[in-house]
Write a protein that holds these residues in place. Structure first.
Motif, short mmCIF file in Angstrom:
data_model
loop_
_atom_site.label_atom_id
_atom_site.label_comp_id
_atom_site.label_asym_id
_atom_site.label_seq_id
_atom_site.Cartn_x
_atom_site.Cartn_y
_atom_site.Cartn_z
N TYR A 41 0.85 -1.20 0.00
CA TYR A 41 0.00 0.00 0.00
C TYR A 41 0.88 1.24 0.00
CZ TYR A 41 -3.61 -3.31 1.56
OH TYR A 41 -4.47 -4.38 1.64
N ASP A 42 0.29 2.34 -0.39
CA ASP A 42 0.94 3.63 -0.24
C ASP A 42 1.06 3.92 1.26
OD1 ASP A 42 1.67 6.29 -0.05
OD2 ASP A 42 0.32 6.99 -1.61
N PRO A 43 2.28 4.13 1.77
CA PRO A 43 2.44 4.31 3.23
C PRO A 43 1.75 5.55 3.78
CG PRO A 43 4.49 4.79 2.07
CD PRO A 43 3.57 4.18 1.08
N GLU A 44 1.35 6.47 2.90
CA GLU A 44 0.68 7.68 3.36
C GLU A 44 -0.81 7.69 3.03
OE1 GLU A 44 2.79 11.07 1.90
OE2 GLU A 44 4.73 10.38 2.64
N ALA A 45 -1.29 6.62 2.37
CA ALA A 45 -2.71 6.55 1.99
C ALA A 45 -3.56 6.19 3.21
CB ALA A 45 -2.90 5.53 0.88
N MET A 46 -4.63 6.95 3.44
CA MET A 46 -5.51 6.72 4.59
C MET A 46 -6.79 6.00 4.17
SD MET A 46 -5.21 10.42 6.49
CE MET A 46 -3.61 11.21 6.74
N ASP A 47 -7.28 5.16 5.08
CA ASP A 47 -8.54 4.43 4.87
C ASP A 47 -9.32 4.48 6.18
OD1 ASP A 47 -10.63 2.77 4.30
OD2 ASP A 47 -9.42 0.99 3.89
N VAL A 48 -10.31 5.34 6.23
CA VAL A 48 -11.05 5.55 7.49
C VAL A 48 -11.77 4.30 7.95
CG1 VAL A 48 -11.35 8.04 7.13
CG2 VAL A 48 -13.03 6.44 6.18
N THR A 49 -12.04 3.37 7.03
CA THR A 49 -12.74 2.13 7.41
C THR A 49 -11.79 1.12 8.06
OG1 THR A 49 -12.37 1.11 5.23
CG2 THR A 49 -14.35 2.47 5.50
N ALA A 50 -10.49 1.39 8.03
CA ALA A 50 -9.52 0.43 8.57
C ALA A 50 -8.74 1.01 9.75
CB ALA A 50 -8.56 0.00 7.47
N LYS A 51 -9.29 2.02 10.43
CA LYS A 51 -8.58 2.61 11.56
C LYS A 51 -8.31 1.57 12.64
CE LYS A 51 -10.11 7.44 11.21
NZ LYS A 51 -10.82 8.54 11.90
N LEU A 52 -7.03 1.46 13.03
CA LEU A 52 -6.57 0.55 14.07
C LEU A 52 -7.03 -0.89 13.83
CD1 LEU A 52 -7.14 2.78 17.24
CD2 LEU A 52 -5.02 2.41 15.97
N GLN A 228 5.45 11.68 6.52
CA GLN A 228 6.53 10.74 6.21
C GLN A 228 6.78 9.83 7.40
OE1 GLN A 228 10.45 12.38 5.47
NE2 GLN A 228 10.84 10.86 3.89
N ALA A 229 7.08 8.58 7.11
CA ALA A 229 7.29 7.60 8.17
C ALA A 229 8.76 7.45 8.51
CB ALA A 229 6.73 6.24 7.74
N SER A 230 9.04 7.23 9.78
CA SER A 230 10.33 6.74 10.26
C SER A 230 10.00 5.90 11.49
CB SER A 230 11.28 7.89 10.61
OG SER A 230 11.01 8.41 11.89
N LEU A 231 10.92 5.06 11.90
CA LEU A 231 10.63 4.19 13.04
C LEU A 231 10.34 5.01 14.30
CD1 LEU A 231 13.27 1.36 12.44
CD2 LEU A 231 10.85 1.39 11.82
N GLY A 232 11.12 6.05 14.53
CA GLY A 232 10.89 6.91 15.69
C GLY A 232 9.57 7.66 15.60
#
Length: 275
Positions: A41-52, A228-232
């Motif tokens: 998946y696109d790491p920045e793509a949001m899906d409100v139906t899949a929260k948590l 943007q994602a990073s582990l921290g």
């Protein structure tokens, strides 16, 4: 006989640690690089139906509080963390080695002046030094890389100074001088290869410290900036969901632990050589 047996056992342990470290660190690098070829998946793509959403076949690591796929974000975040670590250590290595070589080879004003500057900077914790640079330069990956790179220069320079000063007294250096070799050639062609065990050990330790520092800075919100994602950054975002969605913290934390443990095992190889 006992000393020989102990030496053999120690050698086997160092070799095992080196192999294990290569496997662990290599696995993390392959995992990160695999995201360049395949990312579900696109790491920045949001899906409100899949929260948590909990881990499943569709989302192996689950989803975060914005419905973003954690597996994809861990892939992307690991690559960002590795790139920041490698780039920062590259800056620190270049400047630290040059300064350490000058301090160790030359005496008098050059050594005393640079040593005093390095001592002052060394007295400031590297993370705090990086935070000072970030506060002056502002947020952004480039500024994070530069700040962390400059922060590790003092410790690297001091280690290299000691090694270059020791090697300066060796016979091969005196022979090179008699043959008319330039100072540059003596420093970086003759001496540098002979301090490689310490050099590589410093690189590994600096990389480990840089990864931790980047994670801490991103955790505080002054490192890698969202989305943007990073582990921290992911660990920072997950702190409010430790009970409701522990997987949010477990997977990025596990990747970071494996990476740092692998580097720790690799650095033991360098320490074994020095011993």
């Amino acid at each position: 006989m006992t000393e020989e047996k102990n030496g053999l056992m120690k050698g086997k342990k160092v070799k095992f640690n080196f192999v294990a470290g290569c496997i662990l660190f290599g696995a993390v690098c392959l995992f990160a690089l695999s995201g360049l070829l395949f990312m579900p998946y696109d790491p920045e793509a949001m899906d409100v139906t899949a929260k948590l959403a909990a881990p499943s076949w569709q989302h192996p690591f689950g989803c975060d509080n914005f419905g973003r796929d954690i597996f994809s974000r861990v892939q992307a975040g690991t690559l960002v963390t590795l790139l920041i670590g490698v780039s920062s250590v590259g800056i620190g290595t270049v400047f630290g080695t040059i300064l350490g070589a000058l301090m160790g080879y030359y005496e008098g004003l050059v050594d005393s002046s640079l040593t005093r500057i390095m001592d002052v900077l060394f007295a400031i914790p590297s993370v705090l030094l990086a935070l000072i640079f970030i506060s002056l330069l502002g947020n952004g990956n480039e500024n994070v890389i530069f700040s962390l790179g400059i922060a590790i220069v003092p410790s690297f320079a001091k280690m290299m100074r000691r090694e270059f000063r020791t090697q300066k007294q060796m016979g091969y250096v005196q022979t090179a001088k008699m043959l008319g070799a330039t100072d540059f050639r003596i420093l970086f062609v003759h001496i540098l290869p002979n301090v490689m065990p310490t050099f590589l050990n410093c690189v590994l330790i600096s990389f480990s410290n840089t990864v931790l520092a980047e994670a801490g800075m991103s955790y505080l919100g002054i490192g890698v900036q969202p989305p943007q994602a990073s582990l921290g950054r992911m660990l920072s975002d997950a702190q409010g969901f430790l009970r409701s969605a522990p997987f949010y913290t477990i997977f990025p934390g596990l990747v970071m632990i494996i990476m740092l443990f692998g580097i720790c095992l690799l650095s033991e190889k360098g320490q074994g050589k020095n011993a």
